[in-house]
Design an enzyme around this catalytic site. Structure first.
Site, short mmCIF file in Angstrom:
data_model
loop_
_atom_site.label_atom_id
_atom_site.label_comp_id
_atom_site.label_asym_id
_atom_site.label_seq_id
_atom_site.Cartn_x
_atom_site.Cartn_y
_atom_site.Cartn_z
N PRO A 98 0.83 -1.22 0.00
CA PRO A 98 0.00 0.00 0.00
C PRO A 98 0.86 1.26 0.00
CG PRO A 98 -0.83 -1.57 1.59
CD PRO A 98 0.51 -2.08 1.12
N ALA A 99 0.36 2.29 -0.63
CA ALA A 99 1.07 3.56 -0.71
C ALA A 99 1.33 4.15 0.68
CB ALA A 99 0.27 4.55 -1.55
N SER A 100 0.46 3.78 1.66
CA SER A 100 0.61 4.32 3.01
C SER A 100 1.78 3.68 3.77
CB SER A 100 -0.68 4.13 3.81
OG SER A 100 -0.97 2.75 3.95
N CYS A 101 2.38 2.61 3.21
CA CYS A 101 3.52 1.95 3.85
C CYS A 101 4.82 2.50 3.28
CB CYS A 101 3.49 0.45 3.60
SG CYS A 101 2.10 -0.40 4.37
N ILE A 102 5.78 2.68 4.17
CA ILE A 102 7.09 3.20 3.74
C ILE A 102 7.94 2.07 3.19
CG2 ILE A 102 9.17 4.43 4.48
CD1 ILE A 102 7.43 5.61 6.77
#
Length: 102
Positions: A98-102
């Site tokens: 997911p884009a929210s994970c670094i």
């Protein structure tokens, strides 16, 4: 790139996330879980199924959204997938990070 998981050749990106969800299977999920020192239970598979459904419906995933899903709360999500629950569960579910994970 290709990686052999559970005896099958699957397409993955440079971080090891599967790039073709149609190649996913419970056997592959179990192998990916072992890489994170996890033993999958039916409860894990409920969460993985939810993540896959959200991905197919193009719903952006965040820990907060998963926690509000009614499928699993944030505390249990961390208990099921310690050390980065969304990142690890997405990998095991066979969906992109997911884009929210670094």
């Amino acid at each position: 790139m290709e990686k052999t998981i559970a005896g099958k050749s699957v397409a993955v990106n440079e971080e090891g996330y599967m790039t073709d969800l149609s190649q996913w299977s419970p056997e592959i999920a179990n192998e990916l879980a072992k890489e994170s020192n996890l033993e999958l239970s039916p409860r894990h598979f409920e969460v993985l199924e939810y993540l896959q459904t959200q991905y197919k419906n193009e719903v952006p995933l965040t820990i907060r959204r998963v926690g509000a899903s009614g499928v699993v709360d944030i505390k249990e999500f961390y208990a099921l997938f310690p050390a980065g629950p969304l990142k690890i569960s997405s990998k095991i579910a066979g969906i992109p990070k997911p884009a929210s994970c670094i």
